[in-house]
Design a protein around this motif. Structure first.
Motif, PDB file in Angstrom:
ATOM      1  N   ASP A   1       0.830  -1.210   0.000  1.00  0.00           N
ATOM      2  CA  ASP A   1       0.000   0.000   0.000  1.00  0.00           C
ATOM      3  C   ASP A   1       0.862   1.257   0.000  1.00  0.00           C
ATOM      4  N   VAL A   2       1.883   1.276   0.848  1.00  0.00           N
ATOM      5  CA  VAL A   2       2.767   2.442   0.917  1.00  0.00           C
ATOM      6  C   VAL A   2       3.461   2.651  -0.418  1.00  0.00           C
ATOM      7  N   ARG A   3       3.941   1.561  -1.025  1.00  0.00           N
ATOM      8  CA  ARG A   3       4.603   1.680  -2.330  1.00  0.00           C
ATOM      9  C   ARG A   3       3.669   2.297  -3.360  1.00  0.00           C
ATOM     10  N   GLY A   4       2.424   1.853  -3.378  1.00  0.00           N
ATOM     11  CA  GLY A   4       1.463   2.397  -4.334  1.00  0.00           C
ATOM     12  C   GLY A   4       1.243   3.885  -4.142  1.00  0.00           C
ATOM     13  N   ARG A   5       1.123   4.329  -2.889  1.00  0.00           N
ATOM     14  CA  ARG A   5       0.930   5.756  -2.622  1.00  0.00           C
ATOM     15  C   ARG A   5       2.166   6.558  -3.013  1.00  0.00           C
ATOM     16  N   ILE A   6       3.335   6.033  -2.681  1.00  0.00           N
ATOM     17  CA  ILE A   6       4.574   6.740  -3.019  1.00  0.00           C
ATOM     18  C   ILE A   6       4.739   6.831  -4.528  1.00  0.00           C
ATOM     19  N   LEU A   7       4.492   5.735  -5.224  1.00  0.00           N
ATOM     20  CA  LEU A   7       4.628   5.742  -6.683  1.00  0.00           C
ATOM     21  C   LEU A   7       3.666   6.746  -7.307  1.00  0.00           C
ATOM     22  N   ALA A   8       2.431   6.789  -6.844  1.00  0.00           N
ATOM     23  CA  ALA A   8       1.464   7.754  -7.377  1.00  0.00           C
ATOM     24  C   ALA A   8       1.942   9.188  -7.122  1.00  0.00           C
TER      25      ALA A   8
ATOM     26  N   ASP B   1      13.834  11.303  -8.218  1.00  0.00           N
ATOM     27  CA  ASP B   1      14.771  10.172  -8.213  1.00  0.00           C
ATOM     28  C   ASP B   1      14.686   9.393  -6.909  1.00  0.00           C
ATOM     29  N   HIS B   2      14.654  10.109  -5.800  1.00  0.00           N
ATOM     30  CA  HIS B   2      14.576   9.452  -4.495  1.00  0.00           C
ATOM     31  C   HIS B   2      13.261   8.680  -4.359  1.00  0.00           C
ATOM     32  N   GLY B   3      12.175   9.279  -4.830  1.00  0.00           N
ATOM     33  CA  GLY B   3      10.881   8.602  -4.771  1.00  0.00           C
ATOM     34  C   GLY B   3      10.871   7.305  -5.562  1.00  0.00           C
ATOM     35  N   HIS B   4      11.481   7.335  -6.762  1.00  0.00           N
ATOM     36  CA  HIS B   4      11.556   6.104  -7.558  1.00  0.00           C
ATOM     37  C   HIS B   4      12.421   5.057  -6.855  1.00  0.00           C
ATOM     38  N   GLU B   5      13.516   5.501  -6.253  1.00  0.00           N
ATOM     39  CA  GLU B   5      14.372   4.570  -5.506  1.00  0.00           C
ATOM     40  C   GLU B   5      13.613   3.949  -4.341  1.00  0.00           C
ATOM     41  N   LEU B   6      12.826   4.762  -3.636  1.00  0.00           N
ATOM     42  CA  LEU B   6      12.044   4.243  -2.516  1.00  0.00           C
ATOM     43  C   LEU B   6      10.988   3.245  -3.005  1.00  0.00           C
ATOM     44  N   ALA B   7      10.357   3.539  -4.133  1.00  0.00           N
ATOM     45  CA  ALA B   7       9.369   2.610  -4.694  1.00  0.00           C
ATOM     46  C   ALA B   7      10.024   1.273  -5.054  1.00  0.00           C
ATOM     47  N   VAL B   8      11.233   1.321  -5.593  1.00  0.00           N
ATOM     48  CA  VAL B   8      11.961   0.094  -5.933  1.00  0.00           C
ATOM     49  C   VAL B   8      12.310  -0.682  -4.662  1.00  0.00           C
ATOM     50  N   LEU B   9      12.783   0.006  -3.635  1.00  0.00           N
ATOM     51  CA  LEU B   9      13.123  -0.662  -2.377  1.00  0.00           C
ATOM     52  C   LEU B   9      11.898  -1.326  -1.741  1.00  0.00           C
ATOM     53  N   LEU B  10      10.768  -0.649  -1.798  1.00  0.00           N
ATOM     54  CA  LEU B  10       9.548  -1.223  -1.224  1.00  0.00           C
ATOM     55  C   LEU B  10       9.067  -2.418  -2.047  1.00  0.00           C
TER      56      LEU B  10
END
Length: 127
Positions: free
Chosen positions: A66-73, A103-112
């Protein structure tokens, strides 16, 4: 202006899709402090709830997903903001900060996403 009145005005404006912009760092700093304090106050019981709820490896997966989905959006929204800023020729310092955030947001989405996959892989392997 009182916090209650400001909150009410901002809630009404948000309902119509309006957002307030700040031309001075003083109210921005106050808003950022308020956001931080609110987030931390709401998070006080997260550890206890997570400990009670996350009894096994798969229990961690839904919330993380769920967190990944919100961050990616949100990151994709920021990409649009970045594109608009570039197209309008806004200052380079702003463009650089937006690029860093995207860039950081995409990295966080990948980590999640990796975390979600790891939970499935470790479960499949028998913990």
């Amino acid at each position: 202006m009182s916090l209650a009145r400001r909150s009410l005005m901002e809630a009404a404006a948000a309902r119509f899709g309006w957002r307030r912009a700040y031309g001075d760092t003083t109210p921005v700093d106050a808003l950022l402090t308020e956001q931080t304090e609110t987030a931390y106050a709401e998070a006080l019981d997260h550890a206890a709830l997570a400990t009670a709820k996350n009894a096994d490896i798969l229990a961690v997966q839904p919330g993380t997903l769920d967190v990944r989905g919100r961050i990616l959006a949100d990151v994709l929204y920021l990409e649009g903001v970045l594109t608009g800023a570039r197209n309008r020729g806004l200052p380079g310092a702003l463009i650089e900060r937006l690029e860093d955030a995207v860039d950081h947001g995409h990295e966080l989405a990948v980590l999640l996403a990796d975390t979600v996959r790891t939970a499935a892989a470790v479960h499949a392997a028998g913990n």
